[in-house]
Design a protein around this motif. Structure first.
Motif, mmCIF file in Angstrom:
data_model
loop_
_atom_site.group_PDB
_atom_site.id
_atom_site.type_symbol
_atom_site.label_atom_id
_atom_site.label_comp_id
_atom_site.label_asym_id
_atom_site.label_seq_id
_atom_site.Cartn_x
_atom_site.Cartn_y
_atom_site.Cartn_z
ATOM 1 N N PRO A 146 0.572 -30.771 -39.726
ATOM 2 C CA PRO A 146 -0.242 -31.667 -38.901
ATOM 3 C C PRO A 146 0.577 -32.620 -38.043
ATOM 4 O O PRO A 146 0.060 -33.181 -37.079
ATOM 5 C CB PRO A 146 -1.098 -32.419 -39.934
ATOM 6 C CG PRO A 146 -0.345 -32.300 -41.222
ATOM 7 C CD PRO A 146 0.338 -30.965 -41.172
ATOM 8 N N GLN B 266 -6.116 -28.500 -27.485
ATOM 9 C CA GLN B 266 -7.398 -29.138 -27.809
ATOM 10 C C GLN B 266 -8.385 -29.034 -26.656
ATOM 11 O O GLN B 266 -9.596 -29.052 -26.870
ATOM 12 C CB GLN B 266 -7.176 -30.606 -28.188
ATOM 13 C CG GLN B 266 -8.328 -31.235 -28.967
ATOM 14 C CD GLN B 266 -8.436 -30.719 -30.397
ATOM 15 O OE1 GLN B 266 -7.886 -29.692 -30.759
ATOM 16 N NE2 GLN B 266 -9.179 -31.422 -31.229
ATOM 17 N N LYS C 162 -12.564 -29.667 -30.488
ATOM 18 C CA LYS C 162 -13.227 -29.907 -31.760
ATOM 19 C C LYS C 162 -14.730 -29.985 -31.546
ATOM 20 O O LYS C 162 -15.208 -30.669 -30.647
ATOM 21 C CB LYS C 162 -12.717 -31.217 -32.367
ATOM 22 C CG LYS C 162 -13.314 -31.532 -33.719
ATOM 23 C CD LYS C 162 -12.697 -32.817 -34.287
ATOM 24 C CE LYS C 162 -13.261 -33.113 -35.669
ATOM 25 N NZ LYS C 162 -12.639 -34.343 -36.240
ATOM 26 N N THR D 256 -16.551 -27.809 -36.023
ATOM 27 C CA THR D 256 -15.348 -27.374 -36.732
ATOM 28 C C THR D 256 -14.119 -27.901 -36.006
ATOM 29 O O THR D 256 -14.210 -28.397 -34.884
ATOM 30 C CB THR D 256 -15.269 -25.833 -36.807
ATOM 31 O OG1 THR D 256 -15.344 -25.301 -35.480
ATOM 32 C CG2 THR D 256 -16.412 -25.269 -37.624
ATOM 33 N N ALA D 257 -12.993 -27.778 -36.652
ATOM 34 C CA ALA D 257 -11.752 -28.309 -36.084
ATOM 35 C C ALA D 257 -11.385 -27.602 -34.790
ATOM 36 O O ALA D 257 -11.686 -26.418 -34.602
ATOM 37 C CB ALA D 257 -10.624 -28.146 -37.095
ATOM 38 N N ASP E 278 -6.166 -29.517 -33.981
ATOM 39 C CA ASP E 278 -6.374 -30.008 -35.353
ATOM 40 C C ASP E 278 -5.747 -29.091 -36.395
ATOM 41 O O ASP E 278 -5.477 -29.512 -37.522
ATOM 42 C CB ASP E 278 -7.873 -30.154 -35.647
ATOM 43 C CG ASP E 278 -8.548 -31.113 -34.689
ATOM 44 O OD1 ASP E 278 -7.954 -32.176 -34.410
ATOM 45 O OD2 ASP E 278 -9.660 -30.803 -34.220
ATOM 46 N N VAL E 279 -5.564 -27.816 -36.024
ATOM 47 C CA VAL E 279 -5.000 -26.862 -36.988
ATOM 48 C C VAL E 279 -3.577 -26.443 -36.587
ATOM 49 O O VAL E 279 -3.089 -25.403 -37.003
ATOM 50 C CB VAL E 279 -5.908 -25.619 -37.132
ATOM 51 C CG1 VAL E 279 -7.247 -26.007 -37.725
ATOM 52 C CG2 VAL E 279 -6.120 -24.919 -35.783
ATOM 53 N N TYR F 292 -5.230 -19.886 -33.172
ATOM 54 C CA TYR F 292 -6.395 -20.549 -33.784
ATOM 55 C C TYR F 292 -7.115 -19.636 -34.767
ATOM 56 O O TYR F 292 -7.497 -20.044 -35.862
ATOM 57 C CB TYR F 292 -7.358 -20.986 -32.687
ATOM 58 C CG TYR F 292 -8.565 -21.735 -33.213
ATOM 59 C CD1 TYR F 292 -8.426 -23.025 -33.733
ATOM 60 C CD2 TYR F 292 -9.833 -21.161 -33.192
ATOM 61 C CE1 TYR F 292 -9.523 -23.721 -34.216
ATOM 62 C CE2 TYR F 292 -10.934 -21.848 -33.675
ATOM 63 C CZ TYR F 292 -10.780 -23.121 -34.180
ATOM 64 O OH TYR F 292 -11.871 -23.798 -34.673
ATOM 65 N N VAL G 65 -9.470 -22.051 -40.737
ATOM 66 C CA VAL G 65 -10.664 -22.543 -40.037
ATOM 67 C C VAL G 65 -11.149 -21.519 -39.025
ATOM 68 O O VAL G 65 -12.336 -21.186 -38.963
ATOM 69 C CB VAL G 65 -10.369 -23.884 -39.328
ATOM 70 C CG1 VAL G 65 -11.520 -24.268 -38.409
ATOM 71 C CG2 VAL G 65 -10.124 -24.970 -40.342
#
Length: 222
Positions: free
Chosen positions: A66, A89, A94, A97-98, A102-103, A185, A190
């Motif tokens: 992270p 991003q 987001k 869900t992320a 975020d991942v 992703y 996720v």
């Protein structure tokens, strides 16, 4: 540019992912099934470009961090990592869900490029990030990471449409970067289990059923 319209633009990949989820299958990370799933999202040509060699095993082995954007990566400088984080991003924001940032999709890309792609593709992405930053300074008199989301989206839209200071080569390089973002992703927990339909045992498993319900045994099953 109206924010609602830009939001629609930035959700394109997210919507494509949701629309493709019914036919996608990531229960087993084998190359063939993964190629089918990823091909549904970014096209078979784009998927084939990303899955050469040991790309899947490297992708699956990546451990997200992270805080990866706070330091230099294998390829990118700390500033490029932060810039790439913002782009991730924006491409997959987001929602319930992320999002991609975020991942740690940016960290994934940094690792994947070094381990699975030739030097010229690594340079291509690195130079694209520098170009985006330089264009932000030219247009808005500040670095890309300091721009508002609206300004960032305007700039990325210009690249995608090869307009103003951006050419068709830049648009192709950006398309490759977006493919990497989608790839990264949807190899995360996720992305694979929340966004795509997830089948731990594809087809399900029934341990004991009446022989009469089968009719005939399959050749090779006895």
């Amino acid at each position: 540019m109206d924010k609602s319209s830009t939001c629609s633009s930035q959700h394109v990949l997210h919507q494509q992912a949701s629309a493709s989820s019914e036919g996608a299958e990531l229960g087993s990370p084998r190359k063939r099934s993964f190629l089918v799933g990823l091909g549904a999202l970014i096209g078979s040509v784009g998927a084939a470009n990303l899955l050469g060699g040991n790309a899947i095993s490297v992708a699956m082995a990546y451990q997200s961090n992270p805080n990866s954007w706070q330091s230099s990566g294998r390829l990118f400088t700390q500033h490029q990592m932060q810039l790439l984080r913002d782009i991730c991003q924006l491409v997959i924001p987001k929602t319930e869900t992320a999002g991609a940032a975020d991942v740690d999709t940016h960290g994934f890309i940094d690792n994947q490029l070094v381990r699975c792609h030739p030097a010229w593709q690594q340079s291509q992405v690195s130079e694209l990030l520098d170009l985006i930053d330089a264009s932000a300074k030219e247009r808005f008199n500040k670095r890309f990471i300091q721009c508002s989301e609206q300004q960032q989206l305007v700039l990325l839209t210009s690249i995608e449409e090869a307009e103003n200071e951006f050419g068709h080569d830049d648009a192709e390089h950006f398309a490759f970067l977006k493919q990497l973002i989608v790839f990264g992703y949807f190899t995360t927990e996720v992305g694979a289990t929340k966004e795509l339909a997830y089948l731990p045992v594809p087809g399900g498993f029934t341990g004991s059923i009446p022989y009469s319900s089968i009719g005939k045994a399959w050749f090779g099953g006895l």
